[in-house]
Design a protein around this motif. Structure first.
Motif, mmCIF file in Angstrom:
data_model
loop_
_atom_site.group_PDB
_atom_site.id
_atom_site.type_symbol
_atom_site.label_atom_id
_atom_site.label_comp_id
_atom_site.label_asym_id
_atom_site.label_seq_id
_atom_site.Cartn_x
_atom_site.Cartn_y
_atom_site.Cartn_z
ATOM 1 N N ASP A 10 0.798 -1.219 0.000
ATOM 2 C CA ASP A 10 0.000 0.000 0.000
ATOM 3 C C ASP A 10 0.832 1.272 0.000
ATOM 4 N N ASN A 11 1.823 1.358 0.892
ATOM 5 C CA ASN A 11 2.622 2.577 0.947
ATOM 6 C C ASN A 11 3.879 2.357 1.752
ATOM 7 N N GLY A 30 6.925 14.612 -9.048
ATOM 8 C CA GLY A 30 5.815 14.179 -9.895
ATOM 9 C C GLY A 30 4.721 13.426 -9.168
ATOM 10 N N LEU A 31 4.862 13.248 -7.841
ATOM 11 C CA LEU A 31 3.780 12.632 -7.079
ATOM 12 C C LEU A 31 2.681 13.658 -6.859
ATOM 13 N N LYS A 32 1.485 13.175 -6.594
ATOM 14 C CA LYS A 32 0.346 14.064 -6.349
ATOM 15 C C LYS A 32 -0.161 13.850 -4.935
ATOM 16 N N LEU A 33 -0.584 14.953 -4.317
ATOM 17 C CA LEU A 33 -1.167 14.872 -2.983
ATOM 18 C C LEU A 33 -2.540 14.227 -3.102
ATOM 19 N N GLU A 34 -2.703 13.076 -2.478
ATOM 20 C CA GLU A 34 -3.971 12.352 -2.527
ATOM 21 C C GLU A 34 -4.884 12.768 -1.387
ATOM 22 N N GLY A 35 -4.289 13.122 -0.249
ATOM 23 C CA GLY A 35 -5.085 13.537 0.894
ATOM 24 C C GLY A 35 -4.200 13.920 2.055
ATOM 25 N N THR A 62 1.865 8.129 -6.852
ATOM 26 C CA THR A 62 2.544 8.223 -8.141
ATOM 27 C C THR A 62 1.508 8.404 -9.253
ATOM 28 N N PRO A 63 1.926 8.927 -10.407
ATOM 29 C CA PRO A 63 0.973 9.183 -11.494
ATOM 30 C C PRO A 63 0.183 7.945 -11.946
ATOM 31 N N ASP A 64 0.787 6.752 -11.842
ATOM 32 C CA ASP A 64 0.070 5.544 -12.261
ATOM 33 C C ASP A 64 -0.918 5.056 -11.205
ATOM 34 N N GLY A 65 -0.897 5.669 -10.012
ATOM 35 C CA GLY A 65 -1.832 5.305 -8.955
ATOM 36 C C GLY A 65 -1.481 4.044 -8.186
ATOM 37 N N SER A 67 1.622 3.367 -6.430
ATOM 38 C CA SER A 67 2.554 3.483 -5.305
ATOM 39 C C SER A 67 2.279 4.757 -4.522
ATOM 40 N N ARG A 68 2.444 4.667 -3.204
ATOM 41 C CA ARG A 68 2.159 5.803 -2.336
ATOM 42 C C ARG A 68 3.248 5.970 -1.285
ATOM 43 N N LEU A 69 3.446 7.232 -0.892
ATOM 44 C CA LEU A 69 4.264 7.571 0.265
ATOM 45 C C LEU A 69 3.337 8.195 1.291
ATOM 46 N N GLU A 70 3.392 7.701 2.521
ATOM 47 C CA GLU A 70 2.647 8.321 3.608
ATOM 48 C C GLU A 70 3.635 9.166 4.403
ATOM 49 N N LEU A 71 3.492 10.473 4.300
ATOM 50 C CA LEU A 71 4.366 11.405 5.008
ATOM 51 C C LEU A 71 3.717 11.731 6.340
ATOM 52 N N SER A 72 4.480 11.637 7.419
ATOM 53 C CA SER A 72 3.944 11.876 8.761
ATOM 54 C C SER A 72 4.779 12.907 9.498
ATOM 55 N N ARG A 73 4.103 13.810 10.178
ATOM 56 C CA ARG A 73 4.762 14.783 11.058
ATOM 57 C C ARG A 73 4.164 14.589 12.447
ATOM 58 N N PHE A 74 4.985 14.113 13.381
ATOM 59 C CA PHE A 74 4.512 13.838 14.740
ATOM 60 C C PHE A 74 4.472 15.119 15.556
#
Length: 150
Positions: A10-11, A30-35, A62-65, A67-74
């Protein structure tokens, strides 16, 4: 008994110092913010083992939908260690690798945003041009340009 089968990845999660800076950096790639959301409460702490936590997260796709990166700020509990300056042969998370169209063009844009090339852009046989780059906040990524695919 049937063997459990893997369905997908998933990510990958990355803890960052500034969510806005990380979103900007990965958008430049080139990644897009999904949420974007705030995750807090006892239920989340039961998953991570951190207790009652308060975390801002952003999901980049990613543009192909696929792969995802979950960025977290604690926000709480605060981060306790910083591995961003670890050398590329350190144990643990190293980097995410992205395949792109034009490595020279993207490296040029990322350098203007404060990123640094770790070594140099090199060619592997007749297959790829590759490099590692650190964002201005220290996150390490890899870039790969497939040769003969333009």
């Amino acid at each position: 008994m049937a063997k459990n089968k893997l369905l997908r990845m998933d990510n990958i999660g990355i803890v960052v110092e500034s969510l806005d800076d990380a979103i900007s950096f990965f958008t430049e790639i080139g990644l897009k913010l999904e949420g974007r959301a705030t995750i807090e409460g006892e239920w989340a702490g039961r998953v991570t083992g951190l207790g009652n936590q308060h975390v801002e997260v952003a999901m980049m796709v990613t543009p192909d939908g696929h792969s995802r990166l979950e960025l977290s700020r604690f926000l709480s509990p605060p981060t306790i260690e910083d591995h961003r300056a670890a050398p590329v042969n350190a144990l643990g998370y190293l980097r995410a690798m992205f395949t792109i169209e034009d490595i020279d063009e993207l490296v040029s844009r990322l350098l203007k945003h404060g990123a640094q090339l770790v070594g140099e852009v090199v060619q592997y046989e007749n297959s790829y041009r590759l490099c590692y780059i650190r964002a201005k906040d220290g996150l390490l990524i890899g870039l790969a340009e497939e040769l003969g695919k333009k």
